[in-house]
Design a protein around this motif. Structure first.
Motif, PDB file in Angstrom:
ATOM      1  N   UNK A 188     -38.424  -0.427   9.478  1.00 29.44           N
ATOM      2  CA  UNK A 188     -39.279  -1.584   9.745  1.00 29.44           C
ATOM      3  C   UNK A 188     -38.814  -2.320  11.000  1.00 29.44           C
ATOM      4  N   UNK A 189     -37.510  -2.554  11.072  1.00 29.94           N
ATOM      5  CA  UNK A 189     -36.949  -3.280  12.212  1.00 29.94           C
ATOM      6  C   UNK A 189     -37.118  -2.470  13.495  1.00 29.94           C
ATOM      7  N   UNK A 190     -36.862  -1.168  13.416  1.00 31.23           N
ATOM      8  CA  UNK A 190     -36.998  -0.291  14.579  1.00 31.23           C
ATOM      9  C   UNK A 190     -38.436  -0.303  15.112  1.00 31.23           C
ATOM     10  N   UNK A 191     -39.402  -0.199  14.204  1.00 30.03           N
ATOM     11  CA  UNK A 191     -40.810  -0.198  14.611  1.00 30.03           C
ATOM     12  C   UNK A 191     -41.209  -1.530  15.233  1.00 30.03           C
ATOM     13  N   UNK A 192     -40.745  -2.624  14.635  1.00 27.12           N
ATOM     14  CA  UNK A 192     -41.099  -3.947  15.152  1.00 27.12           C
ATOM     15  C   UNK A 192     -40.502  -4.178  16.537  1.00 27.12           C
ATOM     16  N   UNK A 193     -39.272  -3.709  16.733  1.00 23.62           N
ATOM     17  CA  UNK A 193     -38.626  -3.850  18.041  1.00 23.62           C
ATOM     18  C   UNK A 193     -39.397  -3.099  19.127  1.00 23.62           C
ATOM     19  N   UNK A 194     -40.009  -1.991  18.753  1.00 30.69           N
ATOM     20  CA  UNK A 194     -40.731  -1.170  19.724  1.00 30.69           C
ATOM     21  C   UNK A 194     -42.068  -1.786  20.132  1.00 30.69           C
ATOM     22  N   UNK A 195     -42.575  -2.726  19.339  1.00 32.18           N
ATOM     23  CA  UNK A 195     -43.927  -3.245  19.597  1.00 32.18           C
ATOM     24  C   UNK A 195     -43.971  -4.724  19.972  1.00 32.18           C
ATOM     25  N   UNK A 196     -43.014  -5.521  19.490  1.00 29.68           N
ATOM     26  CA  UNK A 196     -43.106  -6.961  19.740  1.00 29.68           C
ATOM     27  C   UNK A 196     -42.741  -7.307  21.177  1.00 29.68           C
ATOM     28  N   UNK A 197     -43.418  -8.300  21.727  1.00 30.11           N
ATOM     29  CA  UNK A 197     -43.128  -8.772  23.072  1.00 30.11           C
ATOM     30  C   UNK A 197     -42.496 -10.158  23.049  1.00 30.11           C
TER      31      UNK A 197
END
Length: 456
Positions: A274-283
């Motif tokens: 979850x954290x990995x995916x969020x890091x890849x998308x959030x600005x």
């Protein structure tokens, strides 16, 4: 041949499950309460160590020594535990180590023939005549570890804060002896129903004993330095997290999720993916930093440093780290520090990183490796070192699993890859990524390796 089944009951302040039998046995607080010995087909006898002989019947030290000497075969359930107790605890009572070539293990037999490793469960599964004493087992668990100081202890003992208190009356220790004797009856009953390990497999098990007894040396100074750096780094991250979010701890899952939601990042959970995916998308930079801190503090591999330092023995070696026939296929499995499951690492210059950890140079570590915790994980393998005047010599069969699987399956196309000298993992990666063999990258080759072995 004369066969003698043996079983110990012990107590200690050390945590057997957390740090293993070897570290447990060497702990100065570890004591033998009693030892049951049973000749095949005869009634068992009990030996109590000197501190527990009051009010109980015990055979003499000389009787035990004679029985051990006369036995052609010594058997125990989980015999590795008996080895460590005999090696590190029994000399305090005047007993020398016996010849381990005599030793056999009913747990090893149970594991090889697909039965549970637990004596209780294995006996139940086979329906043998002698079963484990469940009531006695509950008493054993009560007597084997310290109790908390009670109100009367605090009132009557001025040194209660530094004293260790135990449960146990003479009547309870006598009952524990009955439990111990029933254990050797159950062990003999179980063993009698199972074929012996084949001669070749018995040699493998003896090798397992030797490997677990030899152990591996730990660079304790470096490991402690890494742990100190991790703790300093984690403390700084926790303070930064509190400053950004107003929360007291990154472990506050629901509150962290609400904080992220307020910053426009909606997440169902805070698992690693979850954290990995969020890091890849959030600005959002603040949300990104919150996620980075959470990711850094949740690295589980760094917890191995605490376990490693806790499990090392007085000579700075880890022992008892491998479990014979731990998997149904007969393969070993890891215990305690899980040496078969160390991180691959993300950079090659481990010696340089370890030197920076030794010097507690967090600034340089951050400059060269970014987050300190992944750097610590990469350095884990470097914590295992050879003894003075020795070298590590590492050897491995080249693609042994892939070669044998292809041969068993008669897969000539796969065998031709090996015959031609090509790398089968690169061949697989080239097919997966639709690229040429020569253009396969290191990362792609690793994916090819996973596919080649997983699809075998």
């Amino acid at each position: 041949m004369k066969k003698l089944t043996i079983d110990f009951e012990t107590r200690s302040c050390a945590d057997l499950k957390k740090f293993g039998a070897a570290r447990y046995a060497q702990d100065p607080t570890t004591e033998v309460i009693c030892l049951a010995l049973k000749w095949h087909g005869q009634d068992p006898v009990l030996w109590y160590s000197p501190n527990f002989r009051s009010g109980v019947r015990s055979v003499s030290d000389d009787t035990v020594k004679q029985m051990i000497s006369e036995a052609d075969i010594l058997e125990a359930h989980n015999a590795g535990f008996e080895v460590f107790i005999w090696k590190y605890v029994m000399p305090r009572y005047g007993f020398a180590m016996f010849d381990v070539k005599k030793l056999r293990c009913s747990l090893a037999k149970a594991a090889m023939y697909g039965l549970p490793r637990s004596l209780e469960q294995a006996c139940e599964a086979l329906g043998v005549a002698q079963q484990k004493d469940k009531e006695g087992s509950r008493l054993m668990m009560r007597l084997c570890k310290p109790r908390r100081a009670l109100k009367q202890d605090k009132l009557n003992d001025p040194d209660w804060e530094t004293r260790t208190y135990w449960y146990g009356t003479p009547e309870e220790f006598a009952r524990l002896g009955e439990y111990c004797m029933q254990d050797v009856r159950a062990e003999e009953s179980l063993s009698s129903r199972l074929p012996d390990l084949p001669e070749a497999e018995q040699k493998v098990w003896q090798l397992d004993l030797a490997i677990n007894d030899r152990g591996v040396r730990v660079d304790a100074e470096a490991a402690q330095a890494v742990l100190d750096c991790i703790n300093t780094h984690s403390g700084k991250l926790a303070m930064e997290f509190a400053r950004i979010t107003g929360l007291s701890s990154p472990a506050q899952r629901d509150a962290t999720l609400r904080c992220l939601l307020a910053l426009g990042v909606q997440m169902e959970g805070l698992r690693a993916k979850d954290v990995e995916d969020a890091l890849a998308t959030t600005e959002n930079q603040m949300a990104k930093r919150i996620l980075e801190i959470r990711q850094s503090l949740s690295k589980t591999s760094t917890a191995k440093y605490t376990t490693l330092l806790g499990a090392k023995m007085a000579d700075e070696r880890l022992r008892g780290m491998f479990m014979y026939h731990g998997a149904g296929t007969g393969r070993w499995t890891g215990r305690i520090v899980q040496l078969q499951n160390l991180p691959r690492g993300t950079f090659p210059d481990v010696d340089w990183a370890i030197e920076l950890f030794r010097n507690h140079n967090l600034d340089m570590l951050s400059m060269f490796y970014g987050d300190v915790t992944p750097a610590a994980a990469t350095c884990l393998r470097g914590m295992l070192i050879p003894a003075e005047g020795h070298d590590f010599v590492c050897a491995d069969y080249s693609s042994i699993e892939g070669r044998v699987l292809a041969w068993l399956a008669g897969e000539e196309s796969a065998l031709d890859v090996y015959r031609s000298g090509r790398d089968p993992y690169k061949v697989a990666a080239a097919a997966i990524y639709h690229t040429s063999y020569d253009d396969v990258t290191k990362a792609q080759r690793q994916r090819g390796k996973v596919a080649e072995l997983a699809c075998g």
